[in-house]
Design a protein around this motif. Structure first.
Motif, PDB file in Angstrom:
ATOM      1  N   PRO A 149     -50.199 -23.839 -31.338  1.00 46.11           N
ATOM      2  CA  PRO A 149     -51.240 -23.509 -30.304  1.00 46.11           C
ATOM      3  C   PRO A 149     -50.836 -23.703 -28.927  1.00 46.11           C
ATOM      4  CG  PRO A 149     -52.171 -25.331 -31.777  1.00 46.11           C
ATOM      5  CD  PRO A 149     -50.637 -25.211 -32.067  1.00 46.11           C
ATOM      6  N   LEU A 150     -50.821 -22.657 -28.064  1.00 45.15           N
ATOM      7  CA  LEU A 150     -50.346 -22.480 -26.607  1.00 45.15           C
ATOM      8  C   LEU A 150     -51.599 -22.411 -25.802  1.00 45.15           C
ATOM      9  CD1 LEU A 150     -47.409 -20.270 -27.213  1.00 45.15           C
ATOM     10  CD2 LEU A 150     -47.363 -22.771 -26.992  1.00 45.15           C
ATOM     11  N   THR A 200     -52.730  -8.966 -28.052  1.00 41.65           N
ATOM     12  CA  THR A 200     -51.537  -8.366 -28.387  1.00 41.65           C
ATOM     13  C   THR A 200     -50.651  -9.400 -29.381  1.00 41.65           C
ATOM     14  OG1 THR A 200     -50.758  -9.669 -26.548  1.00 41.65           O
ATOM     15  CG2 THR A 200     -51.008  -7.389 -26.245  1.00 41.65           C
ATOM     16  N   LEU A 201     -49.820  -8.781 -30.069  1.00 39.20           N
ATOM     17  CA  LEU A 201     -48.979  -9.676 -30.781  1.00 39.20           C
ATOM     18  C   LEU A 201     -47.535  -9.519 -30.477  1.00 39.20           C
ATOM     19  CD1 LEU A 201     -48.061 -11.401 -33.332  1.00 39.20           C
ATOM     20  CD2 LEU A 201     -47.970  -9.167 -34.668  1.00 39.20           C
ATOM     21  N   ARG A 202     -46.786 -10.393 -29.864  1.00 37.62           N
ATOM     22  CA  ARG A 202     -45.387 -10.294 -29.433  1.00 37.62           C
ATOM     23  C   ARG A 202     -44.578 -10.939 -30.565  1.00 37.62           C
ATOM     24  NH1 ARG A 202     -44.422  -9.411 -24.335  1.00 37.62           N
ATOM     25  NH2 ARG A 202     -46.240  -9.095 -23.085  1.00 37.62           N
ATOM     26  N   LEU A 238     -49.672 -14.506 -30.952  1.00 39.66           N
ATOM     27  CA  LEU A 238     -50.754 -13.995 -30.983  1.00 39.66           C
ATOM     28  C   LEU A 238     -51.696 -14.167 -29.601  1.00 39.66           C
ATOM     29  CD1 LEU A 238     -52.142 -14.373 -34.578  1.00 39.66           C
ATOM     30  CD2 LEU A 238     -51.834 -12.166 -33.320  1.00 39.66           C
ATOM     31  N   ASP A 239     -52.212 -13.317 -28.875  1.00 42.51           N
ATOM     32  CA  ASP A 239     -52.749 -13.678 -27.753  1.00 42.51           C
ATOM     33  C   ASP A 239     -54.026 -12.585 -27.933  1.00 42.51           C
ATOM     34  OD1 ASP A 239     -54.000 -13.831 -25.132  1.00 42.51           O
ATOM     35  OD2 ASP A 239     -52.331 -13.092 -23.938  1.00 42.51           O
ATOM     36  N   ARG A 241     -53.517 -18.706 -26.767  1.00 43.74           N
ATOM     37  CA  ARG A 241     -52.641 -18.010 -27.627  1.00 43.74           C
ATOM     38  C   ARG A 241     -52.145 -18.846 -28.677  1.00 43.74           C
ATOM     39  NH1 ARG A 241     -48.246 -17.677 -23.545  1.00 43.74           N
ATOM     40  NH2 ARG A 241     -48.990 -19.583 -23.162  1.00 43.74           N
ATOM     41  N   LEU A 242     -51.730 -18.304 -29.576  1.00 50.08           N
ATOM     42  CA  LEU A 242     -50.998 -19.096 -30.938  1.00 50.08           C
ATOM     43  C   LEU A 242     -49.579 -18.530 -31.114  1.00 50.08           C
ATOM     44  CD1 LEU A 242     -51.447 -21.138 -33.331  1.00 50.08           C
ATOM     45  CD2 LEU A 242     -52.387 -19.002 -34.518  1.00 50.08           C
TER      46      LEU A 242
END
Length: 199
Positions: free
Chosen positions: A77-78, A152-154, A146-147, A82-83
């Motif tokens: 977890p960020l 978005t998915l980077r 994941l945001d 975000r994850l």
């Protein structure tokens, strides 16, 4: 005398064989205990609780072929909701693969806060593996971030099997590798891809 000597020899042979089998059984029991300890350690490095992110349903499971193995997943977890997540597979099976998984686990947890991008994180772990992994095994991995707010998915896929992204329409996208597996070549580079994620 010969018959008596033969009887004694048979008794001695049976006693020696029994002792040898007992020694083998003790050694096997010791190895089994060590493998069970290794399996417990490997279970400890996998996430106990799955993160909770609004708008996402998360599931994960790891079932090794043997007591220990080279499969690994993790969540990070960020800030900003975000994850980051990781799915990885070390070449080979058994104890050598499990040892490399432990190395990767430690490297990712030590490096993730300092890395500015996913390719930078992958490159740092790759350098560590190339320098210190004496088994000369390699690692395929899918790193994603994941945001949900930005939708978005980077991701970076280091030689990993294609990840599957199933869209709401039912269409399935194959997220192919964006670079080579880690730990194989010095100074490798990886490309980051960015996808839009719908509700």
């Amino acid at each position: 005398d010969a018959r008596l000597l033969s009887l004694f020899a048979n008794q001695a042979a049976a006693a020696i064989e029994t002792a040898r089998l007992h020694k083998e059984a003790l050694e096997k029991e010791r190895i089994e205990r060590e493998l069970e300890l290794a399996a417990n350690i490997q279970r400890q490095i996998l996430p106990r609780d799955l993160p909770s992110v609004p708008g996402l349903q998360i599931a994960a499971r790891n079932v090794p072929t043997r007591q220990v193995g080279g499969d690994y997943f993790d969540f990070f977890p960020l800030s900003g909701g975000r994850l980051a997540f990781l799915v990885a597979d070390v070449s080979g099976k058994g104890v050598p693969a499990a040892l490399l998984v432990s190395t990767v686990h430690a490297a990712v947890h030590l490096q993730i806060e300092d890395a500015r991008t996913i390719p930078e994180l992958v490159a740092r772990i790759d350098r560590h593996l190339y320098r210190y992994a004496v088994t000369r095994k390699f690692l395929t991995a899918f790193f994603g971030m994941l945001d949900p707010e930005a939708g978005t998915l980077r991701y970076v896929s280091a030689g990993h099997n294609p990840a599957l992204l199933r869209r709401a329409s039912g269409d399935v996208e194959h997220l192919k590798a964006t670079g080579v597996p880690m730990g194989m070549f010095p100074n490798s580079t990886w490309r980051e891809e960015v996808l839009s994620m719908e509700k």
